[in-house]
Design a protein around this motif. Structure first.
Motif, mmCIF file in Angstrom:
data_model
loop_
_atom_site.group_PDB
_atom_site.id
_atom_site.type_symbol
_atom_site.label_atom_id
_atom_site.label_comp_id
_atom_site.label_asym_id
_atom_site.label_seq_id
_atom_site.Cartn_x
_atom_site.Cartn_y
_atom_site.Cartn_z
ATOM 1 N N PHE A 166 -18.431 40.319 3.013
ATOM 2 C CA PHE A 166 -17.057 39.837 2.932
ATOM 3 C C PHE A 166 -16.617 39.775 1.477
ATOM 4 C CE2 PHE A 166 -19.628 35.947 2.794
ATOM 5 C CZ PHE A 166 -19.081 35.259 1.716
ATOM 6 N N VAL A 167 -15.316 39.619 1.275
ATOM 7 C CA VAL A 167 -14.755 39.328 -0.043
ATOM 8 C C VAL A 167 -13.967 38.032 0.067
ATOM 9 C CG1 VAL A 167 -14.630 41.731 -0.802
ATOM 10 C CG2 VAL A 167 -12.685 40.712 0.399
ATOM 11 N N ALA A 168 -13.794 37.364 -1.061
ATOM 12 C CA ALA A 168 -13.022 36.124 -1.097
ATOM 13 C C ALA A 168 -12.571 35.899 -2.529
ATOM 14 C CB ALA A 168 -13.860 34.937 -0.608
ATOM 15 N N GLY A 169 -11.630 35.002 -2.701
ATOM 16 C CA GLY A 169 -11.169 34.692 -4.045
ATOM 17 C C GLY A 169 -10.656 33.276 -4.108
ATOM 18 N N HIS A 170 -10.845 32.660 -5.259
ATOM 19 C CA HIS A 170 -10.392 31.288 -5.458
ATOM 20 C C HIS A 170 -8.960 31.316 -5.967
ATOM 21 C CE1 HIS A 170 -10.196 27.300 -7.521
ATOM 22 N NE2 HIS A 170 -10.825 26.942 -6.430
ATOM 23 N N SER A 171 -8.033 30.771 -5.187
ATOM 24 C CA SER A 171 -6.632 30.709 -5.586
ATOM 25 C C SER A 171 -6.106 32.123 -5.843
ATOM 26 C CB SER A 171 -6.482 29.795 -6.804
ATOM 27 O OG SER A 171 -5.133 29.552 -7.102
ATOM 28 N N LEU A 172 -5.638 32.424 -7.075
ATOM 29 C CA LEU A 172 -5.111 33.764 -7.320
ATOM 30 C C LEU A 172 -6.177 34.831 -7.084
ATOM 31 C CD1 LEU A 172 -5.466 35.874 -9.991
ATOM 32 C CD2 LEU A 172 -5.109 33.733 -11.182
ATOM 33 N N GLY A 173 -7.449 34.444 -7.127
ATOM 34 C CA GLY A 173 -8.525 35.387 -6.859
ATOM 35 C C GLY A 173 -8.446 36.001 -5.478
ATOM 36 N N GLU A 174 -7.706 35.359 -4.574
ATOM 37 C CA GLU A 174 -7.525 35.952 -3.252
ATOM 38 C C GLU A 174 -6.711 37.243 -3.349
ATOM 39 O OE1 GLU A 174 -5.624 34.425 0.895
ATOM 40 O OE2 GLU A 174 -7.290 33.263 0.069
ATOM 41 N N TYR A 175 -5.791 37.315 -4.307
ATOM 42 C CA TYR A 175 -5.071 38.571 -4.539
ATOM 43 C C TYR A 175 -6.034 39.641 -5.054
ATOM 44 C CZ TYR A 175 -0.366 36.660 -3.832
ATOM 45 O OH TYR A 175 0.771 36.118 -3.280
ATOM 46 N N SER A 176 -6.942 39.258 -5.944
ATOM 47 C CA SER A 176 -7.956 40.203 -6.423
ATOM 48 C C SER A 176 -8.812 40.687 -5.261
ATOM 49 C CB SER A 176 -8.843 39.542 -7.484
ATOM 50 O OG SER A 176 -8.086 39.086 -8.580
ATOM 51 N N ALA A 177 -9.162 39.774 -4.365
ATOM 52 C CA ALA A 177 -9.969 40.138 -3.202
ATOM 53 C C ALA A 177 -9.213 41.105 -2.300
ATOM 54 C CB ALA A 177 -10.366 38.883 -2.430
ATOM 55 N N LEU A 178 -7.921 40.875 -2.119
ATOM 56 C CA LEU A 178 -7.101 41.780 -1.306
ATOM 57 C C LEU A 178 -7.051 43.174 -1.926
ATOM 58 C CD1 LEU A 178 -4.232 39.301 -0.436
ATOM 59 C CD2 LEU A 178 -5.645 40.496 1.251
ATOM 60 N N ALA A 179 -6.915 43.225 -3.254
ATOM 61 C CA ALA A 179 -6.903 44.520 -3.936
ATOM 62 C C ALA A 179 -8.269 45.191 -3.842
ATOM 63 C CB ALA A 179 -6.493 44.348 -5.394
ATOM 64 N N ALA A 180 -9.328 44.413 -4.016
ATOM 65 C CA ALA A 180 -10.683 44.964 -3.947
ATOM 66 C C ALA A 180 -10.974 45.550 -2.574
ATOM 67 C CB ALA A 180 -11.702 43.872 -4.271
ATOM 68 N N ALA A 181 -10.446 44.911 -1.544
ATOM 69 C CA ALA A 181 -10.686 45.355 -0.171
ATOM 70 C C ALA A 181 -9.701 46.418 0.283
ATOM 71 C CB ALA A 181 -10.625 44.158 0.772
ATOM 72 N N GLY A 182 -8.831 46.863 -0.622
ATOM 73 C CA GLY A 182 -7.899 47.933 -0.298
ATOM 74 C C GLY A 182 -6.702 47.514 0.525
ATOM 75 N N ALA A 183 -6.470 46.212 0.654
ATOM 76 C CA ALA A 183 -5.334 45.746 1.447
ATOM 77 C C ALA A 183 -4.014 45.904 0.694
ATOM 78 C CB ALA A 183 -5.539 44.290 1.847
ATOM 79 N N ILE A 184 -4.059 45.748 -0.631
ATOM 80 C CA ILE A 184 -2.888 45.911 -1.491
ATOM 81 C C ILE A 184 -3.313 46.756 -2.685
ATOM 82 C CG2 ILE A 184 -1.044 44.745 -2.769
ATOM 83 C CD1 ILE A 184 -1.637 42.207 -1.258
ATOM 84 N N SER A 185 -2.463 47.671 -3.117
ATOM 85 C CA SER A 185 -2.806 48.501 -4.271
ATOM 86 C C SER A 185 -2.896 47.648 -5.531
ATOM 87 C CB SER A 185 -1.755 49.596 -4.469
ATOM 88 O OG SER A 185 -0.535 49.038 -4.946
ATOM 89 N N ILE A 186 -3.636 48.134 -6.512
ATOM 90 C CA ILE A 186 -3.754 47.405 -7.776
ATOM 91 C C ILE A 186 -2.386 47.262 -8.436
ATOM 92 C CG2 ILE A 186 -4.654 47.552 -10.135
ATOM 93 C CD1 ILE A 186 -7.223 48.725 -8.974
ATOM 94 N N ALA A 187 -1.587 48.321 -8.410
ATOM 95 C CA ALA A 187 -0.263 48.266 -9.035
ATOM 96 C C ALA A 187 0.618 47.218 -8.362
ATOM 97 C CB ALA A 187 0.403 49.638 -8.977
ATOM 98 N N ASP A 188 0.640 47.215 -7.030
ATOM 99 C CA ASP A 188 1.443 46.219 -6.321
ATOM 100 C C ASP A 188 0.914 44.808 -6.576
ATOM 101 O OD1 ASP A 188 3.338 47.885 -5.219
ATOM 102 O OD2 ASP A 188 2.306 48.111 -3.292
ATOM 103 N N THR A 189 -0.399 44.672 -6.636
ATOM 104 C CA THR A 189 -0.984 43.354 -6.891
ATOM 105 C C THR A 189 -0.584 42.848 -8.267
ATOM 106 O OG1 THR A 189 -2.879 43.933 -5.494
ATOM 107 C CG2 THR A 189 -3.110 42.011 -6.906
#
Length: 237
Positions: free
Chosen positions: A88-111
């Protein structure tokens, strides 16, 4: 053995972070380049050579930490450690956005763009110096809720992050958070530490920012993550 990728939240930023990775790994440099292009500015220059006070501003710290987190991930991938193999991936607070980008849910540019919007909205919701956060160590969540309620005195002070059974973060107006630190010590807290953040995240003062983000997310493509993501709100994948 199972592997997870967990990404940090605001407060972990430091000048120079990620520079060695960018020098050593072209894929890590590419992340910083992509974020710079998405934001239309050299955020990487601020991260590596700027002033700490400027990096701490939430509109800078949030995309900066995401960029550094994803650069670290790309360096790991270059060494054969793939996020696709994680449990799994996870992130603390804003780190959840990093986790979403890492998992391919949101592009790095959009993130990067979302985090710039998020950071600005959070800072505009509460001007610098008005709000604060503090970590209270050695008290359980229920006790910290009582501490926050006692400290509020007509202002906002809330138990914001239930990090573990012995560490809870309070957030709100600066004076109220400072009172909470003193009350917590009287209640037996081992430590009460003011956090290096420029806004009081995860409390009612952030509602205007939540409204801005609800609008910003409408235009963003969000895909299913390639690995399970454990969400902050429920602590479930």
């Amino acid at each position: 053995m199972s592997r997870a990728f967990v990404f940090p939240g605001q407060g972990a930023q430091t000048i120079g972070m990620g520079r060695a990775l960018a020098v050593a790994y072209p894929a890590a440099q590419a992340v910083f380049d992509e974020v710079d292009e998405a934001l239309g500015e050299k955020l990487s220059a601020l991260i590596w050579e700027g002033e700490a006070d400027d990096l701490t501003l939430t509109e800078n710290a949030q995309p900066a930490l995401m960029a550094t987190s994803l650069a670290a991930l790309r360096a790991l991938e270059a060494e054969g450690v793939s996020v696709g193999d994680a449990a799994f991936v996870a992130g603390h607070s804003l780190g959840e956005y990093s986790a979403l980008a890492a998992a391919g849910a949101i592009s790095i540019a959009d993130t990067a763009r979302l985090l710039r919007i998020r950071g600005k909205a959070m800072q505009e919701a509460v001007p610098v110096g008005i709000g604060a956060m503090a970590a209270l160590l050695g008290l359980d969540f229920a006790t910290v809720q009582e501490v926050a309620a006692e400290a509020a005195q007509g202002e906002i002070c809330q138990a914001a992050n239930d990090n573990d059974p012995g560490q809870v973060v309070v957030s709100g107006h600066k004076a109220a958070v400072e009172r909470a630190c003193e009350i917590a010590k009287e209640r037996g807290a081992r430590r009460a530490v003011m956090l290096p953040v420029s806004a009081p995240f995860h409390c009612a003062l952030m509602q205007p920012a939540a409204d801005v983000m609800a609008e910003a997310l409408v235009d963003v493509t969000i895909s299913a993550p390639v690995v399970p993501l454990v969400a902050n709100v429920r602590a479930e994948a």
